[in-house]
Design a protein around this motif. Structure first.
Motif, PDB file in Angstrom:
ATOM      1  N   LEU A 120      27.118   2.633   6.749  1.00 38.44           N
ATOM      2  CA  LEU A 120      26.693   3.993   7.013  1.00 38.44           C
ATOM      3  C   LEU A 120      27.644   4.687   7.987  1.00 38.44           C
ATOM      4  CD1 LEU A 120      24.321   5.895   6.272  1.00 38.44           C
ATOM      5  CD2 LEU A 120      23.264   5.212   8.425  1.00 38.44           C
ATOM      6  N   TRP A 148      20.473  -2.395  -1.753  1.00 32.91           N
ATOM      7  CA  TRP A 148      19.324  -1.480  -1.786  1.00 32.91           C
ATOM      8  C   TRP A 148      18.299  -1.814  -0.709  1.00 32.91           C
ATOM      9  CZ3 TRP A 148      20.766  -4.510  -6.026  1.00 32.91           C
ATOM     10  CH2 TRP A 148      20.056  -5.698  -6.191  1.00 32.91           C
ATOM     11  N   GLN A 149      18.602  -2.762   0.174  1.00 33.06           N
ATOM     12  CA  GLN A 149      17.660  -3.138   1.224  1.00 33.06           C
ATOM     13  C   GLN A 149      17.791  -2.262   2.475  1.00 33.06           C
ATOM     14  OE1 GLN A 149      15.301  -5.689   1.274  1.00 33.06           O
ATOM     15  NE2 GLN A 149      15.663  -6.290  -0.832  1.00 33.06           N
ATOM     16  N   GLY A 150      18.783  -1.376   2.511  1.00 32.75           N
ATOM     17  CA  GLY A 150      18.908  -0.438   3.618  1.00 32.75           C
ATOM     18  C   GLY A 150      19.307  -1.058   4.940  1.00 32.75           C
ATOM     19  N   ASP A 207      22.220  -1.391   6.166  1.00 33.03           N
ATOM     20  CA  ASP A 207      23.255  -0.606   6.854  1.00 33.03           C
ATOM     21  C   ASP A 207      22.631   0.518   7.676  1.00 33.03           C
ATOM     22  OD1 ASP A 207      22.478   0.571   4.450  1.00 33.03           O
ATOM     23  OD2 ASP A 207      24.358   1.660   4.218  1.00 33.03           O
ATOM     24  N   PHE A 208      21.512   1.093   7.192  1.00 30.06           N
ATOM     25  CA  PHE A 208      20.804   2.110   7.977  1.00 30.06           C
ATOM     26  C   PHE A 208      20.291   1.504   9.285  1.00 30.06           C
ATOM     27  CE2 PHE A 208      19.322   4.309   3.791  1.00 30.06           C
ATOM     28  CZ  PHE A 208      20.605   4.787   3.587  1.00 30.06           C
ATOM     29  N   LEU A 220      13.590   0.398   4.898  1.00 27.47           N
ATOM     30  CA  LEU A 220      14.534   1.490   4.696  1.00 27.47           C
ATOM     31  C   LEU A 220      15.264   1.298   3.369  1.00 27.47           C
ATOM     32  CD1 LEU A 220      16.023   1.443   8.311  1.00 27.47           C
ATOM     33  CD2 LEU A 220      14.120   2.823   7.452  1.00 27.47           C
ATOM     34  N   HIS A 221      15.290   2.351   2.564  1.00 25.31           N
ATOM     35  CA  HIS A 221      15.864   2.228   1.227  1.00 25.31           C
ATOM     36  C   HIS A 221      16.688   3.464   0.879  1.00 25.31           C
ATOM     37  CE1 HIS A 221      13.555  -1.397   0.225  1.00 25.31           C
ATOM     38  NE2 HIS A 221      12.643  -0.869   1.005  1.00 25.31           N
ATOM     39  N   PRO A 222      17.915   3.266   0.404  1.00 27.08           N
ATOM     40  CA  PRO A 222      18.794   4.396   0.086  1.00 27.08           C
ATOM     41  C   PRO A 222      18.405   5.079  -1.214  1.00 27.08           C
ATOM     42  CG  PRO A 222      19.853   2.343  -0.523  1.00 27.08           C
ATOM     43  CD  PRO A 222      18.565   1.971   0.170  1.00 27.08           C
ATOM     44  N   THR A 268       9.450   3.965   7.592  1.00 25.63           N
ATOM     45  CA  THR A 268      10.024   3.806   6.257  1.00 25.63           C
ATOM     46  C   THR A 268      10.684   5.089   5.783  1.00 25.63           C
ATOM     47  OG1 THR A 268       9.524   2.978   4.029  1.00 25.63           O
ATOM     48  CG2 THR A 268       7.918   4.464   5.013  1.00 25.63           C
ATOM     49  N   SER A 269      11.516   4.975   4.783  1.00 25.21           N
ATOM     50  CA  SER A 269      12.307   6.096   4.280  1.00 25.21           C
ATOM     51  C   SER A 269      11.430   7.165   3.632  1.00 25.21           C
ATOM     52  CB  SER A 269      13.336   5.590   3.260  1.00 25.21           C
ATOM     53  OG  SER A 269      14.203   4.646   3.840  1.00 25.21           O
ATOM     54  N   ASP A 288      17.693   9.111   6.553  1.00 31.10           N
ATOM     55  CA  ASP A 288      18.671   8.023   6.592  1.00 31.10           C
ATOM     56  C   ASP A 288      19.486   8.038   7.889  1.00 31.10           C
ATOM     57  OD1 ASP A 288      17.808   7.448   4.036  1.00 31.10           O
ATOM     58  OD2 ASP A 288      19.481   8.487   3.051  1.00 31.10           O
TER      59      ASP A 288
END
Length: 385
Positions: free
Chosen positions: A117, A216-218, A220-221, A279-281, A309-310, A330
């Motif tokens: 990110l 897709w597990q987020g 990096d966020f 967290l999910h992109p 959560t996102s 994000d």
């Protein structure tokens, strides 16, 4: 009722969300008094497993069931010919698909794999991503064509999100669809209190459960928010439970990474945490933008722990900001701000955790999922009479 369930994995003991999904449904079917037949999963307790290595094995499997239930996810049916063969052998038996993903989920590795990110990528890296994704497109197109053809024989679809209902109806042509998100375990307040006694730190603890390699597990966020917390909130402890180590995992004085926790240990850690993150992109390459049903979100809430959560997809459909959880963008600043809000307001996190727990208790548990799934089976069986 004899249920034939095809999910193509050894699901017990569960090692990931897909394993938990299969395990919870199977054990729920059995508890409700039904019989379950599976293909190639000798690990699952209580079922009859057929080998599926020959046409005779597949025929024996189909002959011994009343309804055929098939898990559809990012894995290609083109590489799982047993599905088409069993559907053909099923005759007049109801065929129900459990739809967890369109074929284009495989592009997550192309477009998200290895990203960090707020770290700009070179034009060469972008070109490589485009080339990697382009090479997958013919396979995705072929797979979706196969799914549409097989779907003509499908009587009903159970979709884990509203986005996937759109996929089932508009892309696959399955008119009879039910939206049924993932569920959470039914955990009593007394059990939660017992598990919380195992807490090992007095620091405000944020828990993450997931993979360190799946983009897709987020993670990096969360990693970016953790770096901000080193200066802005050094008193926050981050506990990350992963299945495998990766270079992308954050490190520092405020981070602890644990690997390979079993299911009971995961539940202990969730109950002992002050907040949990899911967290999910956005899947910007997909018309559905985000189609998933994050199982971790339901497990967090089942344990009575406040969630951040996102603000997209199913998370935004289920979570009302400030009522049963907190939604975030994000942005690492926003993610950390929501966590700091929970840190600074014990009553808020207690109230949000309790509201999430009530949601699971009142209709979002695996028991509720089992009942709804069985209702679909029964309705289709009655329609065939």
């Amino acid at each position: 009722m004899k249920i034939g369930y095809m999910y193509k994995m050894h699901a017990y003991p569960p090692k990931g969300g897909n394993h938990v999904h299969a395990m919870e449904l199977v054990q729920g079917f059995l508890k409700a008094g039904h019989q379950v037949r599976v293909l190639d999963d000798p690990t699952m307790p209580g079922v009859t497993s057929f080998s599926g290595s020959s046409t005779g094995d597949l025929q024996a499997f189909v002959d011994d069931i009343d309804v055929l239930y098939i898990r559809i996810d990012a894995r290609y049916l083109g590489q799982w010919p047993e599905v088409g063969r069993c559907m053909e052998m099923a005759g007049s038996r109801p065929v129900v698909w459990e739809i967890n993903s369109p074929a284009n989920e495989t592009l997550a590795f192309s477009w998200l794999g290895g990203r960090q990110l707020n770290v700009p990528e070179s034009w060469l890296k972008g070109l490589k991503r485009w080339f990697h994704a382009s090479r997958k497109m013919p396979g995705i197109k072929k797979e979706e064509s196969l799914r549409r053809n097989l779907a003509k024989r499908v009587d009903s679809a159970i979709c884990v999100s509203t986005a996937l209902k759109g996929y089932a109806v508009e892309t696959l042509g399955i008119a009879d669809t039910t939206v049924l998100p993932n569920g959470g375990p039914l955990i009593s307040e007394e059990e939660i209190a017992e598990r919380r006694q195992k807490r090992v730190s007095d620091h405000f603890t944020v828990f993450y459960s997931g993979s360190a390699i799946y983009p897709w597990q987020g993670l990096d966020f969360l990693s970016a928010a953790i770096r901000l917390a080193e200066d802005r909130a050094p008193d926050i402890r981050f506990l990350l439970a992963v299945n495998q180590y990766s270079d992308s995992l954050p490190s520092g004085k405020n981070v602890e990474v644990v690997q390979g926790l079993n299911r009971e240990q995961i539940l202990d850690a969730i109950c002992s945490a002050d907040a949990c993150v899911a967290l999910h992109p956005e899947y910007f390459w997909s018309p559905y933008r985000f189609h998933g049903s994050p199982m971790k979100l339901f497990e967090y809430m089942a344990c009575g722990t406040a969630v951040v959560t996102s603000d997209r997809g199913q998370m935004a459909e289920l979570i009302e900001h400030g009522s049963n959880g907190l939604l975030c963008s994000d942005s690492p600043d926003d993610i950390l701000a929501q966590l700091m809000t929970l840190r600074d307001d014990p009553e808020l996190r207690r109230r949000l955790g309790f509201a999430g727990w009530q949601m699971i208790q009142k209709g979002r548990s695996w028991s509720d999922n089992v009942n709804t799934t069985l209702d679909v089976f029964t309705r289709q069986l009655e329609a065939k009479e």
